[in-house]
Design a protein around this motif. Structure first.
Motif, PDB file in Angstrom:
ATOM      1  N   GLY A  61       0.784  -1.233   0.000  1.00  0.00           N
ATOM      2  CA  GLY A  61       0.000   0.000   0.000  1.00  0.00           C
ATOM      3  C   GLY A  61       0.813   1.278   0.000  1.00  0.00           C
ATOM      4  N   SER A  62       2.127   1.171   0.004  1.00  0.00           N
ATOM      5  CA  SER A  62       2.953   2.379  -0.003  1.00  0.00           C
ATOM      6  C   SER A  62       3.280   2.765  -1.445  1.00  0.00           C
ATOM      7  N   PRO A 113      -1.054  12.739 -13.259  1.00  0.00           N
ATOM      8  CA  PRO A 113      -0.600  12.433 -11.898  1.00  0.00           C
ATOM      9  C   PRO A 113      -1.244  13.318 -10.829  1.00  0.00           C
ATOM     10  N   TRP A 114      -1.494  14.576 -11.138  1.00  0.00           N
ATOM     11  CA  TRP A 114      -2.070  15.488 -10.146  1.00  0.00           C
ATOM     12  C   TRP A 114      -3.517  15.136  -9.815  1.00  0.00           C
ATOM     13  N   GLU A 115      -4.147  14.269 -10.616  1.00  0.00           N
ATOM     14  CA  GLU A 115      -5.520  13.853 -10.341  1.00  0.00           C
ATOM     15  C   GLU A 115      -5.594  12.708  -9.323  1.00  0.00           C
ATOM     16  N   LEU A 116      -4.475  12.081  -9.052  1.00  0.00           N
ATOM     17  CA  LEU A 116      -4.420  10.968  -8.118  1.00  0.00           C
ATOM     18  C   LEU A 116      -4.114  11.477  -6.716  1.00  0.00           C
ATOM     19  N   PHE A 117      -4.526  10.738  -5.706  1.00  0.00           N
ATOM     20  CA  PHE A 117      -4.187  11.106  -4.334  1.00  0.00           C
ATOM     21  C   PHE A 117      -3.854   9.849  -3.545  1.00  0.00           C
ATOM     22  N   VAL A 118      -3.085  10.032  -2.488  1.00  0.00           N
ATOM     23  CA  VAL A 118      -2.631   8.914  -1.667  1.00  0.00           C
ATOM     24  C   VAL A 118      -3.711   8.533  -0.671  1.00  0.00           C
ATOM     25  N   VAL A 119      -3.924   7.251  -0.520  1.00  0.00           N
ATOM     26  CA  VAL A 119      -4.833   6.727   0.493  1.00  0.00           C
ATOM     27  C   VAL A 119      -3.966   6.003   1.516  1.00  0.00           C
ATOM     28  N   ASN A 120      -4.077   6.409   2.770  1.00  0.00           N
ATOM     29  CA  ASN A 120      -3.300   5.797   3.835  1.00  0.00           C
ATOM     30  C   ASN A 120      -4.083   4.614   4.396  1.00  0.00           C
ATOM     31  N   ASN A 121      -3.576   3.399   4.180  1.00  0.00           N
ATOM     32  CA  ASN A 121      -4.256   2.190   4.633  1.00  0.00           C
ATOM     33  C   ASN A 121      -3.802   1.725   6.011  1.00  0.00           C
ATOM     34  N   ASP A 122      -2.996   2.521   6.683  1.00  0.00           N
ATOM     35  CA  ASP A 122      -2.519   2.153   8.015  1.00  0.00           C
ATOM     36  C   ASP A 122      -3.684   2.211   8.995  1.00  0.00           C
ATOM     37  N   ALA A 162      -5.027   8.503  11.359  1.00  0.00           N
ATOM     38  CA  ALA A 162      -6.210   9.292  11.719  1.00  0.00           C
ATOM     39  C   ALA A 162      -7.325   9.017  10.720  1.00  0.00           C
ATOM     40  N   GLY A 163      -8.512   8.758  11.205  1.00  0.00           N
ATOM     41  CA  GLY A 163      -9.656   8.505  10.343  1.00  0.00           C
ATOM     42  C   GLY A 163      -9.846   7.047   9.970  1.00  0.00           C
ATOM     43  N   ALA A 164      -8.866   6.206  10.256  1.00  0.00           N
ATOM     44  CA  ALA A 164      -8.975   4.796   9.870  1.00  0.00           C
ATOM     45  C   ALA A 164     -10.099   4.098  10.618  1.00  0.00           C
ATOM     46  N   ILE A 165     -10.297   4.454  11.870  1.00  0.00           N
ATOM     47  CA  ILE A 165     -11.346   3.808  12.657  1.00  0.00           C
ATOM     48  C   ILE A 165     -12.717   4.120  12.069  1.00  0.00           C
ATOM     49  N   ALA A 166     -12.917   5.365  11.666  1.00  0.00           N
ATOM     50  CA  ALA A 166     -14.196   5.759  11.089  1.00  0.00           C
ATOM     51  C   ALA A 166     -14.448   5.028   9.769  1.00  0.00           C
ATOM     52  N   ALA A 167     -13.380   4.723   9.042  1.00  0.00           N
ATOM     53  CA  ALA A 167     -13.532   4.057   7.757  1.00  0.00           C
ATOM     54  C   ALA A 167     -13.770   2.563   7.915  1.00  0.00           C
TER      55      ALA A 167
END
Length: 102
Positions: free
Chosen positions: A38-39, A60-69, A73-78
């Motif tokens: 996921g990195s 490339p500027w249309e893509l964004f990183v998703v943090n799967n850790d 922050a926010g992982a619990i809500a997801a």
């Protein structure tokens, strides 16, 4: 979904999707850059990856990183990754099969 490209060692793979909601007159497209952990790939590989997306009309500027850790922050809500349940089962079965052939 279509596969746009992949590294020779399969350390990354690029996917593309496109569709339309004809009733409302909308078209959409997007892409995913997937790695086993996921990195993001090393910066040296990005020069190979960006043209793969550009050929599909994605900059490339249309893509964004998703943090799967899960600790991010926010992982619990997801919630947990949606395929994690199935992935654990597949990996357990794979381990059993590898043990049976050893």
């Amino acid at each position: 979904w279509t596969i746009l490209g992949a590294a020779d060692d399969l350390s990354w793979i690029a996917f593309h999707y496109a569709g339309a909601a004809t009733t409302v007159g909308q078209r959409y497209l997007g892409g995913l850059l997937c790695t086993s952990d996921g990195s993001l790939p090393d910066a040296s590989q990005l020069d190979e990856i960006w043209p793969v997306f550009q050929r599909a009309g994605i900059e490339p500027w249309e893509l964004f990183v998703v943090n799967n850790d899960p600790q991010a922050a926010g992982a619990i809500a997801a919630g947990p990754p949606p395929l994690d349940f199935y992935r654990k089962e597949v990996l357990a079965n794979k381990k059993k099969l590898e043990g049976a052939t050893a």
